[in-house]
Enzyme design. Sequence first.
Site, PDB file in Angstrom:
ATOM      1  CD  GLU A 333      -1.584  -2.518   1.663  1.00 51.77           C
ATOM      2  OE1 GLU A 333      -0.322  -2.570   1.684  1.00 51.77           O
ATOM      3  OE2 GLU A 333      -2.610  -3.061   2.215  1.00 51.77           O
ATOM      4  CE  LYS A 446      -4.610  -5.905  24.246  1.00 51.00           C
ATOM      5  NZ  LYS A 446      -5.756  -5.252  23.959  1.00 51.00           N
TER       6      LYS A 446
HETATM    7  P1  ADP Z   1       1.129  -8.197   2.897  1.00 44.19           P
HETATM    8  O1  ADP Z   1       0.662  -7.262   4.013  1.00 44.19           O
HETATM    9  O2  ADP Z   1       0.266  -8.638   2.033  1.00 44.19           O
HETATM   10  O3  ADP Z   1       2.224  -9.291   3.790  1.00 44.19           O
HETATM   11  P2  ADP Z   1       3.233  -6.663   2.141  1.00 44.19           P
HETATM   12  O4  ADP Z   1       4.558  -7.023   1.421  1.00 44.19           O
HETATM   13  O5  ADP Z   1       2.809  -5.283   1.734  1.00 44.19           O
HETATM   14  O6  ADP Z   1       2.328  -7.769   2.064  1.00 44.19           O
HETATM   15  O7  ADP Z   1       3.754  -6.436   3.758  1.00 44.19           O
HETATM   16  C1  ADP Z   1       3.592  -5.494   4.571  1.00 44.19           C
HETATM   17  C2  ADP Z   1       3.877  -5.636   5.898  1.00 44.19           C
HETATM   18  O8  ADP Z   1       4.980  -6.440   6.245  1.00 44.19           O
HETATM   19  C3  ADP Z   1       4.008  -4.390   6.809  1.00 44.19           C
HETATM   20  O9  ADP Z   1       2.653  -4.126   7.056  1.00 44.19           O
HETATM   21  C4  ADP Z   1       4.746  -5.059   8.037  1.00 44.19           C
HETATM   22  O10 ADP Z   1       3.965  -5.956   8.956  1.00 44.19           O
HETATM   23  C5  ADP Z   1       5.524  -6.076   7.384  1.00 44.19           C
HETATM   24  N1  ADP Z   1       6.859  -5.596   7.390  1.00 44.19           N
HETATM   25  C6  ADP Z   1       7.609  -5.047   6.077  1.00 44.19           C
HETATM   26  N2  ADP Z   1       8.861  -4.847   6.304  1.00 44.19           N
HETATM   27  C7  ADP Z   1       9.123  -5.007   7.646  1.00 44.19           C
HETATM   28  C8  ADP Z   1      10.241  -4.840   8.561  1.00 44.19           C
HETATM   29  N3  ADP Z   1      11.408  -4.455   8.147  1.00 44.19           N
HETATM   30  N4  ADP Z   1      10.137  -5.259  10.005  1.00 44.19           N
HETATM   31  C9  ADP Z   1       8.772  -5.830  10.293  1.00 44.19           C
HETATM   32  N5  ADP Z   1       7.881  -6.033   9.489  1.00 44.19           N
HETATM   33  C10 ADP Z   1       7.925  -5.609   8.299  1.00 44.19           C
END
Ligand code: ADP
Length: 549
Positions: A333, A446
């Site tokens: 997004e 939680k």
């Molecule tokens: P999806 O939401 O469908 O898994 P995305 O590739 O858009 O696909 O994922 C985004 C999510 O990935 C973020 O909202 C977060 O939760 C996680 N994310 C991305 N980069 C990191 C990071 N460096 N550390 C922790 N979580 C991450």
Amino acid sequence: MLGQMMQQPLLISTLIVHAERHHPEREIVSRRVEGDIHRTTYKELASRSRRMAKALARLGVKAGDRVATLAWNGYRHMELYYAVSGSGAVLHTVNPRLHPDQIVYIADHAEDQVLFFDLTFLPLVAAVAGRTKTVRHWVAMSDRAHVPAEAAAKIPGLLFYEDLVAAEDDRYDWPSFDENSASSLCYTSGTTGNPKGVLYSHRSTLLHTFAAALPDALNCSANDVILPVVPMFHVNAWGLPYVACLTGAKMVYPGAALDGKSLYELFENEQVTVSAGVPTVWQGLLAYVQANGLKFSSMRRTVIGGSACPPAMLRTFGDEFDVHVLHAWGMTEMSPLGTVCSFKPAHLKQTQEQRYEVMAKQGRAVFGVDMKIVDEAGQELAFGGEASGDLLVSGPWIVTEYFKGEGGNPLVTDEAGRGWFPTGDVAKIDADGYMQITDRSKDVIKSGGEWIGSIDLENIAMAHPAVAMAACIAAPHPKWDERPLLVVVKKPGAEVTREELLAFFDGKIAKWWTPDDVVFVDAIPLGATGKMQKNKLREQFKDHKLPTA
Ligand code: ADP
């Protein structure tokens, strides 16, 4: 009073025009599905993109039509990035690791007109070709000679990429149009429910490209050799195929061979300086180089994101291989870049140990992205506080709504009337503006009304020498509602007991955060983008009886 500067729309085609004019001889190297290493230049790539743009017009593709790809990282895929978007159509990169039913769903939802695919996906395409509603043309990204006739016969009206390019000349002027026009479409990986489409514009893509290339972001220049391991079907390989043209960097594409040995060979043979990928892919590469006593002779830094980079991994890269890890965070997004963990002057005076602690955070906002955390009542929490909150973002390359309005309005409006996108992540932001994800809201544990950060627990477990992969999930508990359960994959040949692992947490976190139990498994399910599927684990262990229960 208006400014008196040229009005030129920000269009993706301007990137390839720039690269052709200013870096014509710079190379693009690809490991092909056909098995060989292929070399081309920006000049040649630009020429073939124009030919492909003409071919698309001949196939009846019009402005705004969706053109899909099921393809690895390679030069033909990059040509399509420019041919499709540059000509005014919309590039829809489909994740081939999705289930065929989901691929059919996505192709129908996007109303794809043409679908280009790498030969690897011939069986997949043969399985879905009769089921999609709108795809008029299937194009094998190769030449006729490489496609087995028997397989080709299963796909009615199959076309061949090289035939299409060969049939055109490269006299083509990239059209000019509104910079807010749609350029490309990515679906979220849909770990819950059906995937939703995020529709980028030329303007959002260009602004994201400028910001991504900056020194404190991905830090790319004409002198770099960039190998994106992150797939071009996963949020446009984090924007690197665009950054490539903006900077004139040499590009190296690994194709389908993502194992440690193949990647390492490519890194060394092409003298790669920068790479990018999710933590799981680096595990394979690090295991290979460690097992064979190898070093990286040219690699200086790697961007790690998509899920949290375990601190043990950034130390291994730094201490053993002198490779600096840039921890980054973002999402489909957000095009995807939100934060990058690059240093401020004060960090440069710190010890390496202190710097590793900073590097474990997801980093500070890239200009263009505004972020804040809010409490359960929606009240903004100040930077520097101890509490975590829901992370919200706002900016010109962040989604306003999903394709076709799926799921309704996702934004939260603040008192000033500004829209914020709730990321679904739970985070802290320190006084210097460095954000650290503590959890995804749906993965939060939680316990007795208090949050336990599963990522912290996983990071500690991953630092144990016998642990290859660890996931921490909530298990039901009669007294505390939920308590942490650690699911562990051991490294091949390594031994560790439940008690030893639990003792390993001593002194590293508050006592009550210590997992209540450990289970050892052969593998943790990974989703289509290489992330641990904790929802599957929760399902698998929903009846797990904790010893404390
Ligand atoms: P999806 O939401 O469908 O898994 P995305 O590739 O858009 O696909 O994922 C985004 C999510 O990935 C973020 O909202 C977060 O939760 C996680 N994310 C991305 N980069 C990191 C990071 N460096 N550390 C922790 N979580 C991450």
